[in-house]
Scaffold this motif. Sequence first.
Motif, mmCIF file in Angstrom:
data_model
loop_
_atom_site.group_PDB
_atom_site.id
_atom_site.type_symbol
_atom_site.label_atom_id
_atom_site.label_comp_id
_atom_site.label_asym_id
_atom_site.label_seq_id
_atom_site.Cartn_x
_atom_site.Cartn_y
_atom_site.Cartn_z
ATOM 1 N N ALA A 94 -4.896 25.522 -19.319
ATOM 2 C CA ALA A 94 -5.889 24.521 -19.682
ATOM 3 C C ALA A 94 -5.487 23.128 -19.210
ATOM 4 C CB ALA A 94 -6.097 24.514 -21.194
ATOM 5 N N TRP A 95 -4.207 22.920 -18.911
ATOM 6 C CA TRP A 95 -3.729 21.627 -18.431
ATOM 7 C C TRP A 95 -2.547 21.860 -17.497
ATOM 8 C CZ3 TRP A 95 1.260 20.014 -19.451
ATOM 9 C CH2 TRP A 95 1.961 20.754 -20.391
ATOM 10 N N CYS A 96 -2.153 20.789 -16.795
ATOM 11 C CA CYS A 96 -1.040 20.906 -15.853
ATOM 12 C C CYS A 96 -0.457 19.524 -15.601
ATOM 13 C CB CYS A 96 -1.535 21.516 -14.544
ATOM 14 S SG CYS A 96 -0.232 21.845 -13.369
ATOM 15 N N TYR A 97 0.855 19.485 -15.384
ATOM 16 C CA TYR A 97 1.483 18.235 -14.984
ATOM 17 C C TYR A 97 1.013 17.861 -13.591
ATOM 18 C CZ TYR A 97 4.794 18.598 -18.860
ATOM 19 O OH TYR A 97 5.359 18.663 -20.104
ATOM 20 N N VAL A 98 0.883 16.567 -13.341
ATOM 21 C CA VAL A 98 0.414 16.084 -12.039
ATOM 22 C C VAL A 98 1.392 16.444 -10.935
ATOM 23 C CG1 VAL A 98 -0.119 13.989 -10.735
ATOM 24 C CG2 VAL A 98 -0.969 14.241 -13.065
ATOM 25 N N ASN A 146 6.942 11.468 -23.153
ATOM 26 C CA ASN A 146 8.127 11.365 -22.299
ATOM 27 C C ASN A 146 7.827 10.685 -20.967
ATOM 28 O OD1 ASN A 146 6.702 13.341 -20.990
ATOM 29 N ND2 ASN A 146 8.265 14.920 -21.156
ATOM 30 N N GLY A 147 6.590 10.251 -20.738
ATOM 31 C CA GLY A 147 6.238 9.514 -19.537
ATOM 32 C C GLY A 147 5.632 10.346 -18.418
ATOM 33 N N ARG A 148 5.643 11.666 -18.537
ATOM 34 C CA ARG A 148 5.056 12.523 -17.491
ATOM 35 C C ARG A 148 3.543 12.497 -17.588
ATOM 36 N NH1 ARG A 148 7.925 18.169 -16.738
ATOM 37 N NH2 ARG A 148 6.724 18.075 -14.814
ATOM 38 N N GLU A 149 2.896 12.522 -16.431
ATOM 39 C CA GLU A 149 1.439 12.509 -16.378
ATOM 40 C C GLU A 149 0.910 13.934 -16.275
ATOM 41 O OE1 GLU A 149 0.725 10.028 -12.981
ATOM 42 O OE2 GLU A 149 0.506 8.265 -14.262
ATOM 43 N N TYR A 150 -0.241 14.164 -16.901
ATOM 44 C CA TYR A 150 -0.870 15.481 -16.865
ATOM 45 C C TYR A 150 -2.382 15.323 -16.838
ATOM 46 C CZ TYR A 150 -2.136 15.162 -21.830
ATOM 47 O OH TYR A 150 -2.676 14.785 -23.019
ATOM 48 N N ILE A 151 -3.068 16.410 -16.484
ATOM 49 C CA ILE A 151 -4.526 16.441 -16.503
ATOM 50 C C ILE A 151 -4.975 17.659 -17.288
ATOM 51 C CG2 ILE A 151 -4.903 15.214 -14.324
ATOM 52 C CD1 ILE A 151 -5.377 17.995 -13.037
ATOM 53 N N ASP A 152 -6.124 17.526 -17.926
ATOM 54 C CA ASP A 152 -6.778 18.658 -18.563
ATOM 55 C C ASP A 152 -7.799 19.214 -17.580
ATOM 56 O OD1 ASP A 152 -5.508 18.551 -21.080
ATOM 57 O OD2 ASP A 152 -6.807 16.889 -21.673
ATOM 58 N N PHE A 153 -7.799 20.525 -17.388
ATOM 59 C CA PHE A 153 -8.776 21.145 -16.520
ATOM 60 C C PHE A 153 -10.110 21.250 -17.261
ATOM 61 C CE2 PHE A 153 -4.841 23.160 -14.723
ATOM 62 C CZ PHE A 153 -4.893 22.499 -13.510
ATOM 63 N N LYS A 154 -11.189 21.167 -16.525
ATOM 64 C CA LYS A 154 -12.520 21.257 -17.099
ATOM 65 C C LYS A 154 -12.767 22.679 -17.582
ATOM 66 C CE LYS A 154 -17.203 19.806 -16.090
ATOM 67 N NZ LYS A 154 -18.087 19.237 -15.082
ATOM 68 N N LYS A 155 -13.307 22.816 -18.795
ATOM 69 C CA LYS A 155 -13.495 24.134 -19.382
ATOM 70 C C LYS A 155 -14.809 24.783 -18.980
ATOM 71 C CE LYS A 155 -10.610 23.086 -23.264
ATOM 72 N NZ LYS A 155 -10.497 22.806 -24.666
#
Length: 92
Positions: free
Chosen positions: A66-70, A19-28
């Motif tokens: 574990a992840w989040c939208y920017v 859908n075009g939204r940016e996200y990042i995965d957090f380091k585990k």
Amino acid sequence: MPVKQLIIQYKTKVKKMANGREYIDFKKTLDRKDTPLKPHEHTYYNSDLFPSIIRRAALKAQNNRAWCYVDELPAGISLDATGFLAVVTITC
């Protein structure tokens, strides 16, 4: 001895959803190299408990995600996405 605030920094790639939204995965897995602290600045730095201490603090700041939208980062997390890899800074 004055207690320093725990800061965790690492690099990750900013990804896009369909859908075009940016996200990042957090380091585990976090380790001593992910924090700018020195051995004399934290009581448990040279202990085997230190990696689990910083992992627990990071999970608390990430709200156990574990992840989040920017555009929806939690309060203690900042993102510098000026380069190819974004620098995630977690302040605990």
